[in-house]
Design an enzyme around this catalytic site. Structure first.
Site, short mmCIF file in Angstrom:
data_model
loop_
_atom_site.label_atom_id
_atom_site.label_comp_id
_atom_site.label_asym_id
_atom_site.label_seq_id
_atom_site.Cartn_x
_atom_site.Cartn_y
_atom_site.Cartn_z
N ASP A 21 0.86 -1.19 0.00
CA ASP A 21 0.00 0.00 0.00
C ASP A 21 0.90 1.24 0.00
O ASP A 21 2.08 1.15 0.31
CB ASP A 21 -0.92 0.02 1.24
CG ASP A 21 -1.86 1.23 1.25
OD1 ASP A 21 -2.45 1.53 0.20
OD2 ASP A 21 -1.96 1.91 2.29
N SER A 22 0.28 2.38 -0.30
CA SER A 22 1.03 3.64 -0.24
C SER A 22 1.40 3.98 1.21
O SER A 22 2.24 4.83 1.43
CB SER A 22 0.18 4.77 -0.81
OG SER A 22 -0.97 4.94 -0.02
N GLY A 66 -2.48 9.06 -4.31
CA GLY A 66 -3.66 9.47 -5.08
C GLY A 66 -3.52 10.71 -5.96
O GLY A 66 -4.00 10.73 -7.08
N CYS A 90 -4.31 -1.57 -2.07
CA CYS A 90 -4.34 -0.16 -2.43
C CYS A 90 -5.13 -0.02 -3.73
O CYS A 90 -4.75 -0.61 -4.74
CB CYS A 90 -2.91 0.33 -2.62
SG CYS A 90 -2.78 2.04 -3.17
N GLU A 119 -3.07 8.95 7.43
CA GLU A 119 -1.61 8.82 7.55
C GLU A 119 -1.09 9.60 8.76
O GLU A 119 -0.13 9.18 9.39
CB GLU A 119 -0.92 9.32 6.27
CG GLU A 119 -0.97 8.35 5.10
CD GLU A 119 -0.17 7.07 5.32
OE1 GLU A 119 0.95 7.14 5.85
OE2 GLU A 119 -0.68 5.99 4.97
N CYS A 175 -10.87 3.22 -1.23
CA CYS A 175 -9.49 3.49 -0.81
C CYS A 175 -9.32 2.74 0.49
O CYS A 175 -10.18 2.84 1.38
CB CYS A 175 -9.26 4.98 -0.61
SG CYS A 175 -7.67 5.36 0.18
N HIS A 215 -7.52 3.22 2.93
CA HIS A 215 -7.40 4.07 4.13
C HIS A 215 -8.77 4.37 4.75
O HIS A 215 -8.86 4.67 5.94
CB HIS A 215 -6.75 5.41 3.77
CG HIS A 215 -5.25 5.36 3.60
ND1 HIS A 215 -4.63 4.72 2.57
CD2 HIS A 215 -4.26 5.89 4.36
CE1 HIS A 215 -3.32 4.86 2.68
NE2 HIS A 215 -3.07 5.57 3.76
N1 DGL Z 1 -4.74 3.33 0.27
C1 DGL Z 1 -4.70 3.79 -1.05
C2 DGL Z 1 -5.90 3.38 -1.85
O1 DGL Z 1 -6.51 2.39 -1.53
C3 DGL Z 1 -4.06 5.06 -1.44
C4 DGL Z 1 -4.17 6.31 -0.66
C5 DGL Z 1 -3.19 7.32 -1.20
O2 DGL Z 1 -1.99 7.11 -0.99
O3 DGL Z 1 -3.59 8.30 -1.84
O4 DGL Z 1 -6.23 4.01 -2.83
#
Ligand code: DGL
Length: 277
Positions: A10-11, A43, A73, A152, A183, A185
């Site tokens: 993941d990011s 993103g 992600c 984050e 997402c 997150h």
């Molecule tokens: N967790 C990520 C997703 O599912 C990316 C969030 C990001 O880094 O912008 O898209």
């Protein structure tokens, strides 16, 4: 049987929402995770850069001898999943197809909302998948650029988070009966999102849906872990501070974990791993 770990990328910390579900559904499996918090959020970045970073995460997981890779992600899935899965000879799973199918199953009105990062929404991939499976669906997509940075920075429960979620989602309230958290997150903001959307709106966690597919593929390829009670502590690598990652991860997973720092550039040169002890 295959006792090698499953790799997650993941990011940043968002993929933890997928890992928690994996631990619940498949507790015997071993885990290695890489989160690129030093360069999150992905993103708002251009597709070419997201693609490059995603390949670095994939290469890192391959050095960890993984038997399968889960793109935990949506943004990386939207940009690079097709390409990576074609090139590797181990199974590679993304989160977008499972999330789309679950939304179609859940909706009664045929009106589905998708929230995601700027790149995921710009790619239009969720809407395309949903209408290719069920053309009668209406899909409303909304980019939420402020959500992942809130997670984050561990501000999920703050009054700022409440205000941002309320303002961002205002245009969707009352218009959909199902909302895809597109997402990984976003499940960390779930209570606030549910509160804004109302209790009758079904929230789809794309990551949790994807774990059902992990299970199917493990069975299909006969690469399940051998079910010796798994004593190993999952290993999480982060490209940023181990302290902040550990704090978010321990709260979310509620278990002991091993968090290590990795410098992906230094990795290429054969150095760069460091344990936080
Ligand atoms: N967790 C990520 C997703 O599912 C990316 C969030 C990001 O880094 O912008 O898209």
């Amino acid at each position: 049987m295959d006792n090698r770990p499953i790799g997650f990328l993941d990011s940043g910390v968002g993929g933890l929402t997928v890992v928690r579900e994996l631990m619940r559904q498949l507790p015997y499996e071993e885990i290695v995770y890489i989160g690129d918090s030093a360069r999150a959020p992905y993103g708002p970045r251009p597709a070419e850069q997201i693609r490059e970073y995603t390949w670095e995460l994939v290469q890192f997981l391959l050095t960890q001898n993984v038997k399968m890779i889960v793109f935990a992600c949506n943004t990386a899935t939207a940009v690079a999943w097709e390409e990576v899965k074609e090139k590797l000879d181990i199974p590679v799973l993304g989160v977008i197809l499972p999330g789309s199918s679950a939304a179609i199953k859940s909706t009664r009105s045929g009106k589905i909302g998708i929230i995601g990062t700027p790149m995921t929404i710009k790619s239009d991939i969720y809407r395309q998948k949903i209408v290719s499976l069920a053309p009668q669906m209406t899909v409303l997509s909304l980019s939420c650029p402020k959500f992942a940075p809130l997670v984050e920075s561990n501000e999920m429960a703050s009054s700022v988070a409440k205000k941002v979620v309320y303002e961002t989602l205002a245009s969707l309230v009352g218009k959909v009966d199902t909302l895809v958290l597109g997402c990984t997150h976003y499940p960390l903001l779930r209570p606030i999102i549910q509160n804004v959307m109302g209790p009758e709106v079904k929230l789809i966690d794309s990551g949790a849906e994807c774990v059902r597919d992990v299970s199917v593929l493990l069975n299909y390829f006969q690469i399940n872990h051998s079910r010796i009670p798994n004593q190993s502590i999952p290993v999480f690598y982060t490209t940023a501070s181990t302290q902040s990652f550990r704090e978010i991860a321990m709260n979310w997973l509620n278990t002991d974990i091993d968090v290590r720092h990795v410098d992906l550039q230094a990795q290429d040169e054969g150095v760069g791993l460091e344990n936080d002890g």
